[in-house]
Design an enzyme around this catalytic site. Structure first.
Site, PDB file in Angstrom:
ATOM      1  N   LYS A 126      63.133 -64.005  18.178  1.00  0.00           N
ATOM      2  CA  LYS A 126      63.362 -64.706  16.911  1.00  0.00           C
ATOM      3  C   LYS A 126      63.235 -66.213  17.086  1.00  0.00           C
ATOM      4  CE  LYS A 126      66.437 -63.135  14.052  1.00  0.00           C
ATOM      5  NZ  LYS A 126      67.710 -62.770  13.368  1.00  0.00           N
ATOM      6  N   GLU A 159      64.491 -64.250  29.192  1.00  0.00           N
ATOM      7  CA  GLU A 159      63.724 -63.164  29.808  1.00  0.00           C
ATOM      8  C   GLU A 159      62.380 -62.974  29.111  1.00  0.00           C
ATOM      9  OE1 GLU A 159      68.153 -61.896  29.982  1.00  0.00           O
ATOM     10  OE2 GLU A 159      66.803 -62.927  28.587  1.00  0.00           O
ATOM     11  N   GLY A 171      69.585 -57.667  16.051  1.00  0.00           N
ATOM     12  CA  GLY A 171      68.558 -57.169  16.950  1.00  0.00           C
ATOM     13  C   GLY A 171      68.574 -55.666  17.115  1.00  0.00           C
ATOM     14  N   ARG A 172      69.761 -55.085  17.251  1.00  0.00           N
ATOM     15  CA  ARG A 172      69.853 -53.641  17.486  1.00  0.00           C
ATOM     16  C   ARG A 172      69.612 -52.831  16.215  1.00  0.00           C
ATOM     17  NH1 ARG A 172      74.459 -56.354  18.079  1.00  0.00           N
ATOM     18  NH2 ARG A 172      76.331 -55.858  16.898  1.00  0.00           N
ATOM     19  N   GLU A 176      77.138 -52.303  21.896  1.00  0.00           N
ATOM     20  CA  GLU A 176      77.075 -53.712  21.516  1.00  0.00           C
ATOM     21  C   GLU A 176      77.743 -53.919  20.156  1.00  0.00           C
ATOM     22  OE1 GLU A 176      73.733 -56.543  22.818  1.00  0.00           O
ATOM     23  OE2 GLU A 176      73.277 -56.206  20.695  1.00  0.00           O
ATOM     24  N   HIS A 232      71.257 -29.509  34.887  1.00  0.00           N
ATOM     25  CA  HIS A 232      71.167 -29.376  36.343  1.00  0.00           C
ATOM     26  C   HIS A 232      71.651 -30.625  37.056  1.00  0.00           C
ATOM     27  CE1 HIS A 232      68.923 -25.526  36.233  1.00  0.00           C
ATOM     28  NE2 HIS A 232      68.546 -25.996  35.044  1.00  0.00           N
ATOM     29  N   LYS A 237      74.752 -65.107  30.095  1.00  0.00           N
ATOM     30  CA  LYS A 237      73.464 -65.778  29.894  1.00  0.00           C
ATOM     31  C   LYS A 237      73.608 -67.284  30.064  1.00  0.00           C
ATOM     32  CE  LYS A 237      72.204 -64.252  25.840  1.00  0.00           C
ATOM     33  NZ  LYS A 237      71.348 -63.996  24.658  1.00  0.00           N
TER      34      LYS A 237
END
Length: 561
Positions: A226, A232, A288-289, A374, A405, A525
């Protein structure tokens, strides 16, 4: 320092999202549930089903393409009655209406929460600060569709005149988890002539492995940030830019043919070399999510095409409308949210296993981890007071039958109570012999085994030696939901994601927390930004003794390479 918004000041109200007069644990319905639990805690699902032969048919709900069987939860009709009372006492209906009205229910950031507007049909209205945002949403969708069609039909060409065959999405968090989940989930509908890769981790391995076998002349990068400053994402974007230019002769004009941006920062996008005509925007009322159905979903549209992407949005909207209008007793997101409250806060279950019996949904549990944890990983209420109850549980999972399994052993016979959400489809997208019947037999059997288990008497009746009996007993009484749909389509994926979105909202309202901020991701961050230059050039360290020692050790080992 900014003053807190009016909504956070003592005694003020923001529509339906006002701070409740009583703390959660002092509410009438909460106290009644606590008393009810003491009477119910030793009751087994075997007894509940034996006493009510119709339970498995009665405790179900159906809407928006889904059938929810919640009969294998450790609940009675009285439990449900009290949970619905808690929802009403907590103002869930009014809070829901406030969200759909575009009120600024994200209090700590003073923002509206209107991801539901992203999938609203043309002609509808969702208002933020007095402005209907639906036309803006559709303008972006139309721009995305035009761009996607040009890339998919070969009209968009790279710097060397080749058509684009490779798409690399660069983002992190919601700018990665949503797109990669959607790509994997809808791979059946994707253009197989194109290759899609997703880069998120700042670990260089992620980028190097993603582009290692790609032709730069046929590769398009989507940079999703944004602000166009996310550390990152921009580190990976700069590496992608350098890689491209090195292999295409170094002409900076090549960038505009091989990069587009999902961002709102036109200045930084332009400085990177991207034509702002190829910048796709979104809004601060989209977290964002919650953004996979915005321009963040550009890679999804490129993979499955605009028509299928609009079907995805239709599915989202269908569940939105169900959540908005259905009474609590038949409302799938409300039911799932309230059952999670019961399991977490009264039965003491601290995790939820999400188990899709559909290989295409292999990344869905990872997507839900961000959506749920979050959103509801909070320890203070809306008015800043420390909670005295558990909030968001840990979500995790893998596709069935693989998980059977590995970790199912702990779910069946371990000491921890782990509620499970099973997700399955009655029709396979890729029919192959008896595979789907075997798959569905397993999901039904697992839910049955978790609920009813196997008693010592049943184990002995099989001729098991006495010394081995305790090892082969299954306690059962482990709760689960079964979510069934006909087949995994773009529309059904939209239904499914919205189902969990609104379940998360339901839980957050009950817990009196802000499900739409994420301050918990900020501190690490910020500290990392200060440590980066210290790693690159030795400086006087002012951290704690452990961090200082680790940095110095890194210096030594880096020099010794």
């Amino acid at each position: 320092m900014n003053n807190p918004p009016e909504e956070l000041t003592a005694g003020s109200e923001s529509g339906a999202m006002k701070a409740m007069n009583k703390p959660l644990t002092r509410r009438k319905a909460w106290k009644a549930l606590a008393t009810h639990y003491t009477k119910l805690q030793k009751l087994h699902l075997r007894k509940l089903f034996a006493e009510d032969p119709k339970r498995g048919e009665r405790l179900t709900a159906e809407a928006a393409g889904f059938f929810l069987d919640y009969s294998k939860n450790r609940i009675t009709d009285e439990t449900l009655k009290l949970l619905f009372a808690l929802a009403r006492e907590s103002g869930l209906g009014a809070a829901k209406d406030a969200m759909f009205r575009g009120e600024k229910i994200n209090l700590t950031e003073n923002r509206a929460v209107l991801h539901v507007a992203l999938r609203a049909p043309k002609g509808t209205s969702f208002t933020v600060d007095g402005r209907n945002v639906v036309p803006e949403v559709h303008a972006v969708l139309d721009k995305m569709a035009d761009f996607s069609n040009r890339v998919r039909n070969g009209a968009w060409q790279g710097y060397t005149g080749k058509r684009i065959r490779n798409i690399v999405n660069i983002g992190i968090g919601g700018s990665d988890l949503g797109p990669v989940m959607a790509y994997e989930a809808l791979k059946y509908y994707s253009d197989r002539a194109m290759t899609f890769r997703f880069v998120s981790n700042v670990d260089g391995v992620d980028f190097v492995e993603a582009i290692g076998d790609l032709d730069p002349g046929e590769t398009l990068f989507i940079v999703s940030s944004k602000t166009f400053t996310t550390l990152e994402t921009m580190t990976n974007a700069q590496s992608a830019r350098a890689w491209l230019l090195k292999r295409l002769g170094g002409d900076a004009k090549a960038v505009a043919k091989h990069f587009v941006a999902v961002s709102t920062n036109a200045e930084k996008v332009s400085a990177f070399g991207i034509d702002t005509a190829n910048m796709f925007g979104f809004w601060d009322w989209v977290g964002g999510r919650y953004s996979m159905d915005s321009a963040i979903g550009l890679s999804t549209m490129l993979a499955i095409g605009p028509e299928n992407f609009r079907a995805l949005l239709k599915g989202f909207h269908e569940m939105d409308e169900h959540f908005r209008t259905a009474p609590f007793e038949r409302n799938l997101p409300v039911l799932m949210g309230l059952l999670s409250i019961w399991n977490n806060n009264f039965l003491g279950a601290h995790t939820v296993a999400v188990l899709p019996y559909e290989q295409y949904l292999k990344r869905f549990p990872a997507y839900l981890q961000q959506l749920t944890m979050e959103s509801n990983g909070k320890s203070v209420t809306l008015d800043g007071k420390k909670v005295d109850y558990q909030t968001g549980p840990i979500y995790w999972g893998e596709p069935g039958t693989n998980g059977q399994h590995s970790f199912y052993q702990l779910i069946h016979q371990g000491t921890r109570l782990i509620p499970c959400d099973f997700i399955a489809f009655t029709h396979a997208l890729t029919p192959l012999g008896a595979h789907h019947d075997i798959l569905l037999a397993n999901v039904f059997a697992q839910a049955e085994a978790l609920a009813f288990g196997k008693t010592a008497a049943e184990v002995k009746a099989e001729g098991t030696p006495d010394w081995l009996v305790p090892h082969r007993v299954f306690e059962g009484n482990r709760p689960s939901n079964m979510i069934l749909a006909e087949r995994l389509t773009p529309e059904v994926l939209g239904n499914l994601v919205a189902l969990y979105e609104h379940s998360v909202f339901t839980q957050g309202v009950i817990w009196q927390i802000d499900s739409f901020d994420q301050w918990g991701v900020e501190l690490g961050k910020a500290l990392a930004q200060g440590i980066v230059p210290e790693l690159e050039s030795k400086a006087t360290l002012k951290h704690d003794s452990s961090t200082n020692n680790l940095i110095r050790r890194y210096w030594r080992l880096k020099e010794a390479k």
